[in-house]
Scaffold this motif. Structure first.
Motif, PDB file in Angstrom:
ATOM      1  N   LEU A 102      32.881  66.895  30.026  1.00  0.00           N
ATOM      2  CA  LEU A 102      34.201  67.404  30.375  1.00  0.00           C
ATOM      3  C   LEU A 102      35.142  66.309  30.884  1.00  0.00           C
ATOM      4  N   LEU A 103      34.585  65.360  31.649  1.00  0.00           N
ATOM      5  CA  LEU A 103      35.412  64.295  32.215  1.00  0.00           C
ATOM      6  C   LEU A 103      36.055  63.461  31.096  1.00  0.00           C
ATOM      7  N   GLY A 136      38.686  65.374  29.272  1.00  0.00           N
ATOM      8  CA  GLY A 136      39.951  65.477  30.003  1.00  0.00           C
ATOM      9  C   GLY A 136      40.719  64.159  30.004  1.00  0.00           C
ATOM     10  N   LEU A 137      39.960  63.071  30.086  1.00  0.00           N
ATOM     11  CA  LEU A 137      40.633  61.768  30.217  1.00  0.00           C
ATOM     12  C   LEU A 137      41.136  61.231  28.878  1.00  0.00           C
ATOM     13  N   PRO A 151      42.934  62.195  26.182  1.00  0.00           N
ATOM     14  CA  PRO A 151      44.356  62.173  25.791  1.00  0.00           C
ATOM     15  C   PRO A 151      45.210  61.349  26.741  1.00  0.00           C
ATOM     16  N   VAL A 160      36.503  67.250  40.046  1.00  0.00           N
ATOM     17  CA  VAL A 160      36.820  65.876  39.647  1.00  0.00           C
ATOM     18  C   VAL A 160      37.235  65.811  38.182  1.00  0.00           C
ATOM     19  N   ALA A 161      36.443  66.472  37.319  1.00  0.00           N
ATOM     20  CA  ALA A 161      36.650  66.346  35.875  1.00  0.00           C
ATOM     21  C   ALA A 161      37.996  66.899  35.422  1.00  0.00           C
ATOM     22  N   SER A 162      38.602  67.782  36.216  1.00  0.00           N
ATOM     23  CA  SER A 162      39.915  68.267  35.792  1.00  0.00           C
ATOM     24  C   SER A 162      41.044  67.689  36.636  1.00  0.00           C
ATOM     25  N   TYR A 216      41.350  64.591  38.144  1.00  0.00           N
ATOM     26  CA  TYR A 216      41.773  63.200  37.913  1.00  0.00           C
ATOM     27  C   TYR A 216      42.523  62.992  36.586  1.00  0.00           C
ATOM     28  N   PRO A 217      42.026  63.613  35.499  1.00  0.00           N
ATOM     29  CA  PRO A 217      42.836  63.486  34.275  1.00  0.00           C
ATOM     30  C   PRO A 217      44.276  63.944  34.499  1.00  0.00           C
ATOM     31  N   LEU A 218      44.410  64.998  35.317  1.00  0.00           N
ATOM     32  CA  LEU A 218      45.735  65.524  35.596  1.00  0.00           C
ATOM     33  C   LEU A 218      46.556  64.501  36.398  1.00  0.00           C
ATOM     34  N   TYR A 249      46.146  61.297  36.486  1.00  0.00           N
ATOM     35  CA  TYR A 249      46.494  60.145  35.645  1.00  0.00           C
ATOM     36  C   TYR A 249      47.625  60.489  34.703  1.00  0.00           C
ATOM     37  N   ARG A 250      47.610  61.753  34.215  1.00  0.00           N
ATOM     38  CA  ARG A 250      48.670  62.131  33.289  1.00  0.00           C
ATOM     39  C   ARG A 250      50.020  62.101  34.012  1.00  0.00           C
ATOM     40  N   ARG A 291      51.052  58.679  34.483  1.00  0.00           N
ATOM     41  CA  ARG A 291      51.516  58.073  33.248  1.00  0.00           C
ATOM     42  C   ARG A 291      52.942  58.525  32.931  1.00  0.00           C
TER      43      ARG A 291
END
Lengths: 905, 114
Positions: free
Chosen positions: A63-64, A67-68, A70, B49-51, B53-55, B57-58, B61
């Motif tokens: 999942l990580l 998510g990362l 894109p 964490v898995a949701s 941090y991507p958020l 970073y987005r 960005r």
């Protein structure tokens, strides 16, 4: 404490992030998991449970990354400094470019010097190449020019005087009828016609051409029509086709001019067409000896000649241009032509053979200019090479500074290839910037060159910066960049990271290898400039020798005025003579005039009339008994005015007018009556049929045709042997003071006698001489310019290298001094080390120049390629400049204060 | 629609708004943000964490947030996220939109129940 990072990194792996970015994310996420873990421990959970709950935050294996993906795509690229091989080639190149730009911005002084010297080098090369391109490479501006050739006639009995002749009209008629190897043949002869234009009376240069000429060349009028075949005949030739430039300058490009009449030689001519702007008819120098075309034709008119009026073996003065049939070789055409020539000779029954020569038009037009231009291209190329060497040296000097950076990058995983690429990108960027500026400079240079070039250079009007020139400029920019960038790049890339990092930045001294590399580059530079200087020196000496040549007359204080007699007002020789008598009498009375005379053609102003001469007793059927002499009609005072010495006998006087008397040059006397007194002897001259003359005097030889050709046989007479034309000519005035001062008085005197006689030129005789060596002077000036540039660049190079080495060895010099070395010892040491490569380069240069000199032997005059004076002068100059370039930094070495130098550490 | 799916959809739509509003007053690090969301929602909204941090970073960005490593004495270094000028205006417009949306929903549901 649990290890979070391996767990995170495993999950990040599929993203293939740069290691820096990966580490950053792992850091942050690990911190998060650790915070969570610590919190769970506070709620009294077991370590094991807390660990598993925290890990659950990562939500499985994928999942990580999912998510990362894109977000991370295309965001963080590998930082340049790390330089690890990236999978994306182009991204790396952009990085390199960005980085190179930053590096260049960081040292603006270096960048400016590099870009400027490159721009000069590339600009000069581009300008010269555009000449080579316009003159030599670009196909002639005719349709399928490779099929076009010039036909010249050979009379084997006369080859020792003139190897080939232009064609004559009867031959042309027969060729056109009999020859199957040619699709078409056209002929042309230069003429000039009296024309009263917007700027007053002028002599308009043009050509009479066969109606087939334009068809042969594949040129069609842009407006109107070509001549018709029937207009070749006399009486039907009152038509003209205008050249584009004349149409623009005189008729403001008025298309309505077609069909209208204009007045030439006081006769009416109908304008039937206008040529396209691209039409450039080759000029005389391009169509071989004895043709007579002005470089700037204004019009074409039909032949209007009756071939039956022409001697089958005489009147060889038409340029003939043929178009070979497709698939027919030159050799095939020539063998067919020679069969026809043999028939013509047989029918003419003049006991002379007739053969022919076929030369491709391109090589006929370009041949003479080729060697000179290629030499200039080589010379300017050598200058660019020196620019490269200097830049390579500059970059090598920066190597130690770059070594630390390179070492760090290598330590962080950058490959050597990547380091080389980065360094090369920098030099490439310099090359591109220099090239762009160079093209700009070249566009100015080209127009200057074209303006400065002598009229003898063919096709000058076609010289411009076109696609091929641009491509050349781009290619040399890139090649130059690669040349000067590769050595420093290689040096940097072969740094041992540990060595570079161990020693401090200030202490990173030049390796022995780098130093010897820089020395060899200096040697190369010196060698190249030596070669250029020697060749330029040879050109200069040639020109000096040429200008010192004894012309046989005194040009100083002579004003030469060319006039043309309009045939309507001066229909006969007698009418012309009356005009000249009046003019000479009028000028003689002007203040400041010592003497005045006239001649139908000035020395060194082009070829004049040439005819066979011999003894009356000689068998006239054998042409080889009759050498060719140059004929001039001159007034009695001409000789004293020009200070041509009378060696024997006397000059004709006004009282001799009407008698067939001749004054000959010493060379003619020696050839016709070797060992005997020619005075009173009779000779025969084939000038409009054989005529007998009595020789009454011998005068000194003069340079008649060219400064660099030994004097030809000359025959002078007071009148033309026939009366139906009046000759244009030059009035020569010897003045007491500066001849230019008499110009307006002379002009006024001529105008007072007949204001309709155009004065086509009015200049000191010295200018006529100077103009006759224009091509050599042009070549010499450019060669000298390039050589001086080369020497200057080389001296900068020496100065830079020696100076830099002194700077880097400050400490060493200080120690030496502290240990008791005398200052002059240091001076001598630095000088010795600096001068070693200079001496080696000088020697190599001299040896190379000895070989190169042979290649340009034909461009030299009266001087051998290993002329000791030139060689010695150049050696002294180069050694002197080298010594000065070494001495300045060496003196700085002498002034090193040991205490300061040691503290510097 | 089952409970989990609706929650996911809801989170997607509003997560950005939540994060931006949490860092409006002062910079916060990722763990702090996730804790605050959990606490203030009474445990009903949680970001792993898995949701998260991507958020983050987005948003970073896009230029709405700026992350900076900060080292405080006695602690390990943490990455603090601060709202940028652009982020602030995005937050303002998202809040306005959200309020209008909620007000609209309320008007509809109140009218129906009245």
């Amino acid at each position: 404490m649990p290890e979070w990072k391996p767990e995170i990194l495993r999950r990040l792996a599929p993203l293939k992030l740069s290691s820096a970015r990966e580490a950053e994310i792992a850091d942050e996420l690990a911190q998060h998991l650790e915070d969570r873990y610590q919190e769970l421990l506070l709620t009294r959970q077991s370590e094991d449970t807390a660990f598993r709950t925290a890990i659950d935050e990562l939500e499985g294996e994928y999942l990580l990354a999912q998510g990362l993906r894109p977000v991370e795509r295309d965001w963080y690229r590998e930082p340049v400094a790390v330089g690890k091989d990236s999978s994306n080639v182009f991204s790396g190149i952009f990085q390199d470019l960005r980085y190179a730009l930053r590096m260049l911005q960081k040292s603006p002084g270096f960048t400016a010097i590099a870009v400027l010297t490159l721009a000069l080098g590339i600009g000069a090369n581009t300008a010269i190449f555009s000449m080579v391109n316009g003159v030599l490479l670009r196909p002639l501006a005719f349709q399928q020019p490779q099929q076009l050739c010039v036909i010249r006639e050979i009379i084997p009995q006369l080859t020792k005087f003139y190897p080939t002749f232009p064609a004559n009209l009867p031959s042309f008629r027969i060729w056109k009828r009999e020859l199957h190897s040619f699709e078409n043949i056209g002929i042309a002869n230069g003429i000039s016609i009296h024309f009263i234009g917007r700027g007053g009376a002028i002599e308009l240069p043009g050509a009479k051409v066969s109606s087939s000429l334009l068809e042969t060349l594949g040129t069609y009028p842009a407006l109107g029509r070509n001549f018709r075949a029937d207009e070749d005949d006399p009486g039907r030739d009152h038509e003209v086709i205008l050249t584009n430039s004349f149409w623009r300058s005189e008729f403001q490009a008025d298309p309505a001019i077609v069909g209208k009449a204009i007045t030439l030689n006081s006769e009416s001519f109908e304008v039937v067409g206008v040529l396209p702007a691209s039409f450039h008819f080759p000029q005389s120098s391009e169509l071989g000896a004895l043709t007579n075309f002005s470089p700037r034709l204004a019009f074409l008119k039909p032949l209007g000649e009756d071939a039956s009026q022409f001697d089958a073996m005489g009147d060889l003065d038409y340029a003939a241009i043929g178009r070979l049939r497709a698939g027919v070789s030159l050799a095939q055409a020539l063998s067919e032509l020679n069969v026809v020539q043999a028939q013509i000779a047989k029918q003419a029954n003049e006991h002379m053979d007739l053969r022919a020569e076929i030369i491709p038009l391109a090589s006929e037009v370009l041949g003479p200019a080729r060697q000179g231009l290629l030499f200039l291209l080589a010379a300017v190329g050598a200058v660019l090479l020196i620019v490269c060497v200097n830049l390579a040296n500059l970059l090598l000097a920066r190597v130690p500074r770059r070594m630390r950076e390179a070492a760090i990058r290598t330590a962080l995983g950058a490959s050597r290839a990547r380091l080389v690429r980065q360094m090369l990108t920098e030099s490439l960027l310099l090359g591109i910037l220099g090239g762009a500026l160079g093209i700009l400079l070249a566009s100015f240079g080209v127009s200057t060159l074209v303006r400065a070039a002598p009229p003898g250079v063919p096709r000058l009007a076609e010289v411009s910066i076109d696609g091929r020139v641009l491509l050349f400029a781009i290619v040399i920019s890139v090649v130059t960049a690669a040349l000067f960038g590769i050595l420093p790049a290689w040096q940097v890339a072969h740094t041992e990271p540990l060595d570079a990092l161990k020693s401090g930045a200030t202490n990173t001294t030049e390796s022995r290898r780098t130093r010897s590399l820089r020395s060899s580059l200096i040697g190369l530079e010196v060698a190249l400039s030596t070669v250029l200087l020697i060749l330029a020196g040879l050109f200069t000496s040639s020109l000096v020798h040429l200008l010192r040549v004894n012309t046989g007359f005194t040009a100083e204080h002579i004003l030469a005025t060319d006039v043309d007699l309009p045939p309507r007002s001066y229909p006969s020789n007698a009418a012309g003579q009356r005009f000249y008598d009046q003019v000479l009498a009028a000028i003689r009375t002007l203040p400041g005039v010592r003497s005045v005379g006239w001649i139908n053609q000035l020395p060194l102003a082009g070829e004049g009339s040439v005819s066979a001469i011999g003894l009356p007793s000689t068998n006239k059927t054998d042409a080889s008994n009759f050498p060719l002499a140059d004929f001039r009609v001159a007034s009695p005072d001409y000789f004293s005015t020009m200070e041509i010495p009378v060696i024997a006998g006397r000059i004709y006087t006004a009282a001799d007018r009407g008698r067939k008397l001749a004054v000959i040059s010493q060379r003619a006397a020696e050839r016709l009556w070797p060992g005997n007194d020619p005075n009173g002897q009779m000779c025969v001259i084939n000038w409009g049929g054989w005529k007998t003359f009595q020789v009454i005097g011998v005068v000194g030889d003069i340079r008649t045709v060219q400064m660099d050709k030994s004097p030809v046989m000359m025959v002078y007479m007071q009148d033309l042997p026939f009366d139906n034309v009046a000759l244009g000519g030059s009035i020569v005035v010897r003045t007491m003071m500066d001849p230019s001062g008499a110009a307006s008085a002379v002009r006024e005197a001529i105008n007072k006698i007949d204001s309709n006689v155009p004065i086509t030129a009015l200049r000191p005789m010295t200018e006529v001489i100077s103009k006759s060596v224009d091509t050599r002077r042009f070549q010499m000036r450019l060669a000298l310019l390039f050589a001086v540039c080369a020497l200057f660049l080389a001296s900068l190079g020496i100065f830079g290298v020696v100076g830099y080495s002194v700077e880097r060895r400050r400490q060493e010099l200080g120690i030496r001094m502290a240990l008791g070395a005398a200052r002059h010892d240091l001076l001598r040491m630095v000088l010795r080390q600096g001068m070693t490569p200079v001496t080696v380069g000088l020697a190599a240069g001299v040896v190379t120049a000895l070989f190169a000199g042979r290649l340009i032997g034909s461009l030299l005059f009266d001087i051998s390629a290993n002329d000791p004076v030139t060689l010695a002068t150049v050696v002294l100059v180069v050694a002197g400049v080298g010594l000065v370039a070494c001495f300045v930094p060496a003196r700085r070495a002498m002034r090193v204060d040991p205490i300061v130098a040691l503290r510097y550490e | 629609m089952d409970e989990t799916t609706s929650q996911v959809e809801w989170k997607k739509g509003s997560a950005e708004l939540l994060i931006l509003s949490l860092v409006e007053a002062r910079p916060r690090h990722g763990y702090e943000i996730s804790k605050l969301i959990e606490q203030r929602s009474g445990g009903s909204v949680r970001f792993h964490v898995a949701s998260l941090y991507p958020l983050l970073y987005r948003l970073e960005r896009r230029g709405w947030l700026v992350g900076r490593w900060v080292e405080k004495s006695g602690q390990r270094r943490r990455r603090y996220y601060r709202l940028t000028r652009q982020g602030r205006s995005v937050l303002a417009s998202q809040l306005r939109g959200w309020r209008e949306f909620v007000a609209g929903i309320n008007r509809i549901t109140e009218a129906e129940n009245a």
